[in-house]
Design an enzyme around this catalytic site. Structure first.
Site, PDB file in Angstrom:
ATOM      1  CG  HIS A  58      -1.886  -1.358   1.111  1.00 19.89           C
ATOM      2  ND1 HIS A  58      -2.369  -1.884   0.193  1.00 19.89           N
ATOM      3  CD2 HIS A  58      -2.639  -1.859   2.149  1.00 19.89           C
ATOM      4  CE1 HIS A  58      -3.124  -2.561   0.328  1.00 19.89           C
ATOM      5  NE2 HIS A  58      -3.530  -2.755   1.699  1.00 19.89           N
ATOM      6  CG  HIS A 105      -8.527  -0.825   1.947  1.00 19.66           C
ATOM      7  ND1 HIS A 105      -8.473  -1.536   3.243  1.00 19.66           N
ATOM      8  CD2 HIS A 105      -6.853  -1.627   1.743  1.00 19.66           C
ATOM      9  CE1 HIS A 105      -7.493  -2.802   3.239  1.00 19.66           C
ATOM     10  NE2 HIS A 105      -6.951  -2.396   2.264  1.00 19.66           N
ATOM     11  CD  GLU A 137      -7.808  -3.813  -0.113  1.00 25.57           C
ATOM     12  OE1 GLU A 137      -6.944  -3.273  -0.269  1.00 25.57           O
ATOM     13  OE2 GLU A 137      -8.537  -4.815   0.179  1.00 25.57           O
TER      14      GLU A 137
HETATM   15  C1  BGC Z   1      -3.936  -6.887   2.515  1.00 26.07           C
HETATM   16  C2  BGC Z   1      -4.427  -6.889   3.749  1.00 26.07           C
HETATM   17  C3  BGC Z   1      -3.225  -6.259   4.099  1.00 26.07           C
HETATM   18  C4  BGC Z   1      -4.949  -5.266   4.648  1.00 26.07           C
HETATM   19  C5  BGC Z   1      -4.102  -3.896   6.190  1.00 26.07           C
HETATM   20  C6  BGC Z   1      -5.234  -5.215   2.522  1.00 26.07           C
HETATM   21  O1  BGC Z   1      -5.516  -4.807   1.041  1.00 26.07           O
HETATM   22  O2  BGC Z   1      -4.662  -7.462   1.006  1.00 26.07           O
HETATM   23  O3  BGC Z   1      -3.375  -8.081   3.273  1.00 26.07           O
HETATM   24  O4  BGC Z   1      -3.398  -6.833   5.736  1.00 26.07           O
HETATM   25  O5  BGC Z   1      -4.836  -4.437   3.770  1.00 26.07           O
HETATM   26  O6  BGC Z   1      -5.341  -3.235   6.351  1.00 26.07           O
END
Ligand code: BGC
Length: 360
Positions: A114, A188, A325
């Site tokens: 991210h 998210h 997402e």
């Molecule tokens: C991921 C997860 C991660 C989370 C964090 C998601 O997009 O796929 O693995 O723990 O984001 O908030």
């Protein structure tokens, strides 16, 4: 129909010392959203159930400290690169780029997740609320400097949230880099149609029009293959309760502790099409997610077993919500055979995702 309107209020200081604001958007169709300029975070989303009863159906916090003292990704804009890049490393125009690879490092398979330690979610963005005809929304802007979290090139970003009279929350992403760089943005937001402290989302029905996923290794990074979902717990093409097969013995489900996978949508490249839908039979709330993106990561909050409290005193627990997402596949910079995430200098990255609220 109501007249769309907005209110602006203080949202407190972030741990980076920036002052955040909150925008309450009253949609003409009745949906009300509270959003922040702190990474575009979604604080609350009120939608009606089949009896017209309004409830907040997303996970968020009363002030920035909730995000600053726990998982920072609840309901925020993600960038520069959503999801994982193996070992934080890829080759771009013949040059090796090394990003910090902090995620999963204890498992020995580090990756960049991210956007790095301080992704675009962790900045207070420029924000201009607007009412335009029947729509209400906010235009968020941010500049990511050259070298931000190790990524090449300065990027000018604009993300527009629009809440329409038809109870659609549309997210339009635009980003222009001044050097070639990977960009893979997403939102998210986590849903639970039972509302705050609603417990597990395993009783929600999910549908995903996708016949393939990108399986991962145990570090949750795509292993480069595409797997047919037929006959597996990943086949949501006709709709299935999230909990129906989530606990089956299955290596992929073990790696993710549940669903934390990328589905490759059955679609024409670039068209706005259905990515996933959610339905809670108990109160009739529905959501359709439409996107121009090729994939969707479904994450059922499987790592959410830390001790944190959200707004309204909700204790965040294992599988308390689900995030849908929309995105390009994880680790795309290392898979030239997949749709590219590299945006050329001066080109405009542009994607759209819609969250269409309803009842059934
Ligand atoms: C991921 C997860 C991660 C989370 C964090 C998601 O997009 O796929 O693995 O723990 O984001 O908030």
């Amino acid at each position: 129909m109501n007249k769309p309107s907005f209110e602006v209020a203080d949202f407190g200081k972030t741990k980076y010392g920036e002052q955040a604001k909150k925008f309450v958007l009253h949609g003409a169709g009745g949906v009300v959203m509270e959003v922040s300029d702190y990474g575009g975070k979604i604080i609350k989303v009120f939608t009606p159930d089949r009896d017209g009863k309004m409830k907040d159906i997303t996970v968020g916090f009363d002030d920035p400290s909730g995000w600053d003292n726990g998982d920072p990704y609840w309901g925020c804009i993600i960038g520069r690169y959503g999801n994982r890049i193996r070992a934080g490393r890829f080759t771009l125009n013949g040059q090796e780029i090394q990003l910090p690879a902090l995620n999963n490092a204890p498992a020995g398979i580090g990756c960049n997740l991210h956007g790095g330690a301080r992704g675009w979610n962790a900045y207070v963005w420029g924000a201009e609320p607007f009412v335009k005809g029947d729509d209400v929304g906010v235009v968020f802007t941010h500049t990511s400097p050259d070298g931000d979290e190790g990524f090449p090139g300065k990027v000018e970003i604009k993300v527009t949230y629009t809440l329409t009279a038809a109870n659609v929350w549309r997210v339009d992403y635009e980003a222009v880099p001044d050097k070639d760089t990977p960009i893979n943005m997403t939102q998210h937001v986590y849903w639970n149609f039972k509302g705050e402290a609603g417990g597990s989302i395993q009783d929600h029905v999910m549908k995903i029009p996708a016949s393939r996923i990108t399986p991962t290794d145990k570090g949750q990074i795509p292993d480069g293959t595409l797997a047919d979902v037929s006959g597996t717990p990943f086949d949501f093409r006709s709709g299935m309760l999230i909990g129906e097969r989530i606990n089956e013995p299955n290596e992929q489900l073990e790696f993710g502790r549940g669903y934390d996978h990328n589905w490759v949508l059955d679609k024409k490249e670039g068209e706005l099409s259905l990515a996933a839908s959610l339905f809670y039979p108990g109160n009739g709330r529905t959501l359709e997610v439409w996107t121009t993106e090729p994939c969707v990561q479904v994450y059922t909050a499987n790592w959410c077993d830390y001790n944190q409290t959200a707004k309204g005193g909700e204790h965040l627990s294992f599988r308390c919500s689900v995030a849908l997402e929309t995105q390009h596949a994880p680790d795309s910079p290392n898979h030239p055979e997949w749709p590219t995430t590299i945006v050329k200098a001066g080109q405009t990255y542009r994607t759209t995702t819609e969250f269409r609220f309803g009842v059934a």
